[in-house]
Design a protein around this motif. Structure first.
Motif, short mmCIF file in Angstrom:
data_model
loop_
_atom_site.label_atom_id
_atom_site.label_comp_id
_atom_site.label_asym_id
_atom_site.label_seq_id
_atom_site.Cartn_x
_atom_site.Cartn_y
_atom_site.Cartn_z
N SER A 72 1.02 -1.13 0.00
CA SER A 72 -0.21 0.02 -0.31
C SER A 72 0.64 1.20 -0.08
CB SER A 72 -0.66 -0.03 1.35
OG SER A 72 -1.71 1.21 0.65
N GLU A 73 1.87 1.27 0.91
CA GLU A 73 2.81 2.49 1.00
C GLU A 73 3.09 2.65 -0.85
OE1 GLU A 73 4.29 3.81 4.94
OE2 GLU A 73 5.47 2.74 4.08
N PHE A 116 -3.56 2.86 7.17
CA PHE A 116 -3.46 1.97 5.65
C PHE A 116 -4.56 2.40 5.61
CE2 PHE A 116 0.29 0.72 7.28
CZ PHE A 116 1.26 1.03 6.73
N ARG A 241 -1.34 6.45 -2.08
CA ARG A 241 -1.27 5.08 -1.07
C ARG A 241 -2.01 4.25 -1.47
NH1 ARG A 241 -1.46 5.60 4.82
NH2 ARG A 241 -3.20 6.90 4.89
#
Length: 509
Positions: A72-73, A116, A241
Motif C-alpha cells: 500500500s505504501e 492505512f 497509497r
C-alpha cells in the motif's frame, strides 16, 4: 572471515535490488538475528505469486499484514480475504509495544506506527461494500465448472445461454437461471425443442439440484446486481497509497462452494478486464487468499484445472496471488510450482505424517550450506520464517531464516464505532449497497407464461362458446327438419287424428 561474516555477505549480495523493493526483516543464523542482513523482495517480481504457510499461531497473519502495508505504501492496491476476521485493524496505527521495539532493534529497522486506507467488503449480509456478479458474467463454461457438471449437462447450459441471448432474456441471478431451466422442459418445451433440440428433464433436474446447493450456501446473495467493477479494486489515495480492500468472510467458512465460486469469478473477471502488462516495475494488484485450503479441498478436478490456468496466466496482467495456509501440501502441485515467493513459518511434527510433510516441504526450498532446512522448520519461533524469493532477474534468492518485521498498523480488529465510521466514509458502500432487481429472465418468462395462459383461456372460452352455439344450431335444425317431414306432417295433422279417433270409437261400440 568468520562464518557469520560470510553468511552476512551471502545474504546481502543475494538480496540486492536496483529497483523498488519490500524489506521483510533480517536474516538469522544459528538462532541469532544478523542485524542489517536484510531480506528483500523486489516489487518487480511480486506478480510471480507466493505462499505464506505455517502452523497455527506462528505469525502467518502478521506476515500477510506486513506485506499488505508495504505494498500500500508503494502505491499498490491490495485485496485481502479475511476468513478469521482479524485484519480490519490495518485501518488504525499500531499502539506500539516494547517487544516490537526490541524486535526492530535486532533487525536494524526503525518502527513507525501508521494507519492505512482500508475498504471493508462483504459477500453476505455483513456490513461492507456488497460484492455481486451476474449469471451472464460467469458464462456457460465457468458456471458449468463451478457446478461440476457432466459434459452433457454443460452442453445444456450452453444451449440455455444461447436461447437467452437469442431471445434477449437477461440472466442476472439464480432465480433467472432456475426459471429458464423449468421453462424449457415445461411451458416452453415445444418452442425450445423446435429451435434447439430436445433436452432431458433428468439433466435439467440434476443442474437444478446443483444450483440449489449453491443457493443454500448464500449464492442468492452473491448473484445479482449491481455487479462489482474490477477497477474499484485498483484505487489509490490522493497521497499515492494503494487501498487495502478487506473482504469479510468470517460467516462463510462452512460454505466453501460459495467461496470457490466467488474466487474463480473474481479471478476470471480481473483477467478479462485488465490489459496485458508483462514484467513491469511493479504489480497492478496483489491478492492474499487466507485459509486457501477452503478453495482447493472442495474443488472438482475441472475447477482445479481452471484455477491452475488462471494462476499461470494472470501474472501477465500484473496481478500477484498469495496463498495463505497451514501446510504447503494444502496447495495443489500445479499451483505450488507457479509460486515465486515462499514464506514458511514453523511447522509442528506431532505425528509420522507431520514429519513426512516437513521433509516434503523442506525439498521445496533451495539447498543451502547454512541450514538443515527440515530441522529449522520445526525450531522457528513466532514471527520467524524461512524466506525464498525471486530476484529482479527471476532467480531464487538465498534461503534465509528471517526475523520478520512487525506490522505498522494495529494487530487487532476495529471496534464497532471505528468500523461504522469507516463504512460511513466509504464511497463504494453508496455505489454498491443498493439492491437492484430489474426485469430479467425470471420476470420476462413469467410474463410470457401469463400471456400464454391468458391466450389459452381466451381460446378455451371461444371454443366453448362455439360449442354452445353449435349445439343450439343443431337443436334448432333438428326441430325444423322434424316439422318439415311430410310423414310427420300427416301423422300430426288434425284430419288424421280425427280419423284415428273416429275409427277407435266405432271399434269400441
Amino acid at each position: 572471515m568468520s562464518r557469520q561474516e560470510d553468511f552476512f555477505n551471502h545474504i546481502t549480495k543475494g538480496n540486492t535490488c536496483k529497483g523498488d523493493f519490500i524489506t521483510l526483516g533480517s536474516a538469522m543464523l544459528d538462532g541469532q538475528t544478523i542485524k542489517n542482513a536484510y531480506v528483500n523482495v523486489p516489487l518487480k517480481t511480486m506478480n510471480r505469486h507466493g505462499l505464506i504457510a505455517g502452523a497455527t499461531g506462528t505469525g502467518k497473519t502478521k506476515t500477510l499484514q506486513v506485506l499488505a502495508e508495504n505494498l500500500s505504501e508503494k502505491g499498490i492496491p491490495v485485496l485481502l480475504m479475511d476468513i478469521k476476521g482479524d485484519l480490519s485493524g490495518i485501518a488504525q496505527p499500531s499502539p506500539g509495544h516494547p517487544k516490537i521495539d526490541e524486535r526492530h532493534e535486532k533487525i536494524g529497522l526503525d518502527f513507525t506506527p501508521k494507519s492505512f486506507p482500508v475498504e471493508i467488503m462483504s459477500l453476505s449480509e455483513q456490513d461492507g461494500v456488497r460484492l455481486r456478479a451476474t449469471i451472464s458474467e460467469f458464462g456457460p463454461v465457468l458456471l458449468s465448472r463451478i457446478l461440476d457438471l457432466t459434459e452433457t449437462q454443460s452442453g445444456i447450459v450452453s444451449v440455455i445461454f444461447k436461447y437467452c441471448d437469442d431471445n434477449k432474456l437477461p440472466l442476472l441471478d439464480l432465480k433467472d437461471f432456475k426459471k429458464i431451466l423449468q421453462y424449457c422442459t415445461n411451458e416452453g418445451k415445444p418452442e425450445f425443442e423446435e429451435a434447439y433440440g430436445r433436452i432431458s428433464t433428468a439433466s435439467t433436474g440434476a443442474i437444478l439440484r446443483k444450483l440449489i446447493e449453491i443457493e443454500q450456501q448464500g449464492g442468492d446473495l452473491f448473484f445479482g446486481e449491481k455487479s462489482f467493477e474490477v477497477e474499484d479494486l485498483l484505487r489509490t489515495t490522493r497521497d499515492g497509497r494503494g487501498y487495502i480492500n478487506i473482504i469479510r468472510l468470517t460467516d462463510i467458512q462452512d460454505r466453501p462452494k460459495l467461496f470457490s465460486t466467488f474466487m474463480l469469478s473474481l479471478l476470471a473477471e480481473i483477467y478479462e478486464t485488465l490489459p496485458e502488462q508483462g514484467d513491469s516495475g511493479q504489480p497492478e494488484l496483489v491478492m492474499f487468499i487466507d485459509e486457501a485450503h477452503l478453495i482447493f479441498n472442495e474443488a472438482s478436478k475441472a475447477l482445479l484445472n481452471q484455477i491452475e490456468s488462471i494462476v499461470k496466466l494472470i501474472r501477465s496482467k500484473g496481478v500477484g496471488l498469495y496463498f495463505v495456509t497451514q501446510n504447503p501440501t494444502d496447495v495443489p502441485e500445479g499451483v505450488l510450482s507457479q509460486l515465486g515467493l515462499k514464506i514458511q513459518h514453523a511447522l509442528r511434527a506431532f505425528t509420522a505424517k507431520d514429519r513426512k510433510a516437513i521433509k516434503l516441504t523442506a525439498q521445496n526450498y533451495p539447498d543451502t550450506e547454512y541450514y538443515d532446512t527440515a530441522d529449522v522448520l520445526t525450531s522457528l519461533g513466532t514471527g520467524e520464517a524461512l524466506v525464498s524469493a525471486l530476484d529482479e532477474k527471476g532467480r531464487p534468492t538465498p534461503l534465509a531464516a528471517t526475523m520478520m518485521r512487525a506490522p505498522m498498523s494495529r494487530m487487532d480488529i476495529l471496534n464497532e464505532t471505528e468500523l461504522q465510521t469507516l463504512l460511513d466514509d466509504s464511497k463504494l458502500v453508496l455505489k454498491y449497497n443498493e439492491t437492484i432487481d430489474r426485469e430479467s429472465a425470471y420476470e420476462m418468462l413469467n410474463k410470457k407464461i401469463n400471456q400464454a395462459e391468458k391466450l389459452k383461456q381466451k381460446e378455451d372460452a371461444r371454443l366453448e362458446k362455439e360449442k354452445e352455439q353449435e349445439a343450439k344450431t343443431k337443436k334448432t335444425t333438428r326441430r325444423r327438419s322434424t316439422a318439415q317431414n311430410p310423414i310427420i306432417k300427416v301423422l300430426t295433422s288434425a284430419t288424421f287424428i280425427r280419423s284415428v279417433f273416429g275409427i277407435l270409437k266405432r271399434v269400441m261400440k
